[in-house]
Design a protein around this motif. Structure first.
Motif, PDB file in Angstrom:
ATOM      1  N   LEU A   1       0.761  -1.158   0.043  1.00  0.00           N
ATOM      2  CA  LEU A   1       0.123  -0.259  -0.071  1.00  0.00           C
ATOM      3  C   LEU A   1       0.794   1.146  -0.040  1.00  0.00           C
ATOM      4  O   LEU A   1       0.626   2.153  -0.609  1.00  0.00           O
ATOM      5  N   ASP A   2       1.980   1.178   0.760  1.00  0.00           N
ATOM      6  CA  ASP A   2       2.772   2.318   0.783  1.00  0.00           C
ATOM      7  C   ASP A   2       3.472   2.609  -0.512  1.00  0.00           C
ATOM      8  O   ASP A   2       4.029   3.863  -0.980  1.00  0.00           O
ATOM      9  N   SER A   3       4.027   1.496  -1.084  1.00  0.00           N
ATOM     10  CA  SER A   3       4.825   1.479  -2.491  1.00  0.00           C
ATOM     11  C   SER A   3       4.012   1.910  -3.598  1.00  0.00           C
ATOM     12  O   SER A   3       4.460   2.093  -4.457  1.00  0.00           O
ATOM     13  N   SER A   4       2.522   1.538  -3.551  1.00  0.00           N
ATOM     14  CA  SER A   4       1.566   1.578  -4.669  1.00  0.00           C
ATOM     15  C   SER A   4       1.997   0.651  -5.996  1.00  0.00           C
ATOM     16  O   SER A   4       1.662   0.753  -6.895  1.00  0.00           O
TER      17      SER A   4
ATOM     18  N   PHE B   1       1.070  -1.976  -7.292  1.00  0.00           N
ATOM     19  CA  PHE B   1      -0.030  -2.764  -7.211  1.00  0.00           C
ATOM     20  C   PHE B   1       0.086  -4.114  -8.372  1.00  0.00           C
ATOM     21  O   PHE B   1      -0.545  -4.905  -7.959  1.00  0.00           O
TER      22      PHE B   1
END
Ligand SMILES: *Cc1c(COP(=O)(O)O)cnc(C)c1O
Length: 384
Positions: free
Chosen positions: A28-31, A33
């Protein structure tokens, strides 16, 4: 006693909670996906685990099967032989690609496709065989590969139910399920032996050229960004699912061992029961080991031979024991797949199995008390 569940994903999650939660938070922090580092790492880890050259992750097991057939270049009108007794996804993708499904009967003791029935169904139009390793045990791959070689056919293993299982050839050599045919598909649907927390799937092959074709096909037929060489699909494993799978893969052998132990306990209790047939395990494990990976028990499936299967289903459901009937209708009798080409006399085994099979709760968290409770209830009711 804990409430009995058909599949206990929550209990299994407790054992990997911190690792899964940390990885998901990191994603979620790195995006990242889609196609993030977790997807590539999982691909490499699964290649190593299986001993296969290429793993190509995709969106689900049904896509995986379809993409195998697309990658092999099968054309409308080509005949593809598969089992009459399996989940519909197997025949669905054959029909969807305008290939001709040819359903054949299975064996009464292992529930797997019958090589003799395959041989009878081969015609000059046959291009591929799709053995399904049903309920966690490999089909007769020696015989199937021999037929394929003799008739120049592709073998696509539907390995959605047997990840982690090992097949022992007659010469004693061992291979993981899904690495024996030309290409294989698997599913990471949550309830499968290696399941993620959504949809997921993968394709396996040792063929470099085929792997290259398929890697483009899963991503809109692109081999170079925005250059589309073939008609492809959009079928990708997302990073969050890959992270869940990375937490579970190192535990897969242990999970499968727990299933084996539950199955062994079930089968011991059913020994000698006149109207109950426990599932047959095909391999001979050296030295009577307490665990063996020739059957990974995706399902533990009994046959109830005195006509009381449906009443037993009702009785178990009424008394807090979930169960399932996999599968209640032969594929050749499903509205979508029925065809004048089929003769009832060609399906004596499947036609009987759909009336007799029942699958009992099977997962990694079953305890002895629960298994005793279930087996006592089954035995008492069937012999009443
Ligand atoms: C689950 C399953 C599939 C399909 O997998 P999905 O990921 O649900 O699309 C295909 N074949 C068999 C035998 C299965 O059990």
């Amino acid at each position: 006693m804990k409430k009995i569940q058909m599949v206990d994903l929550k209990g299994q999650y407790e054992g990997i909670r911190n690792e899964v939660n940390d990885s998901i938070a990191e994603i979620l922090d790195s995006s990242a996906f889609i196609n993030g580092p977790h997807v590539h790492a999982f691909q490499n880890e699964l290649e190593e685990y299986l001993g296969v050259k290429h793993v190509i992750p995709c969106a689900n097991g049904t896509d995986a099967l379809q993409i195998c057939m697309m990658g092999l270049g099968l054309q409308p009108g080509d005949e593809v032989i598969t089992a009459d007794f399996t989940f519909a996804a197997t025949v669905e993708v054959i029909a969807l690609l305008n290939l001709t499904p040819v359903l054949v009967d299975v064996e009464p003791d292992t529930f797997n496709i019958d090589p003799k029935a395959i041989e009878r169904a081969i015609t000059p139009k046959t291009k591929a065989i799709v053995p399904v390793h049903l309920f966690g045990q490999c089909a007769h791959m020696d015989a199937i590969m021999e037929l394929a070689e003799k008739h120049n056919l592709y073998v696509i293993e539907d390995n959605a139910q047997a990840i982690g299982a090992t097949y022992t050839s007659s010469d004693g050599s061992k291979q993981k399920a899904g690495t024996i045919g030309h290409v294989a598909s698997t599913s990471f649907f949550p309830s499968k032996n290696l399941g993620c927390y959504g949809d997921g799937g993968a394709i396996f092959t040792n063929d470099d050229d085929l792997a290259h074709i398929i890697r483009g096909m899963v991503n809109h037929g692109m081999y170079k960004r925005y250059y589309h060489d073939v008609v492809g699909v959009n079928s990708r494993l997302d990073s969050i699912q890959a992270a869940v799978l990375r937490a579970k893969l190192p535990k897969l052998d242990d999970y499968n061992k727990k299933r084996w132990q539950a199955a062994t306990k079930y089968s011991r209790s059913f020994e000698g029961q006149p109207n109950i047939v426990a599932p047959k395990i095909q391999c001979v494990c050296e030295g009577g080991k307490s665990s063996c990976d020739c059957h990974v028990f995706h399902q533990y499936t009994l046959k109830i031979t005195n006509g009381k299967r449906d009443e037993l289903v009702q009785h178990l459901n009424d008394n807090g024991v979930p169960c399932g009937v996999y599968y209640p209708v032969p594929l050749h009798k499903q509205k979508a797949y029925a065809d004048d080409r089929y003769n009832e006399e060609d399906f004596p085994v499947t036609n009987q199995l759909v009336k007799e099979v029942i699958s009992l709760p099977m997962h990694t968290e079953l305890d002895d008390e629960q298994i005793d409770f279930i087996t006592n209830m089954v035995i008492d009711f069937v012999n009443k």
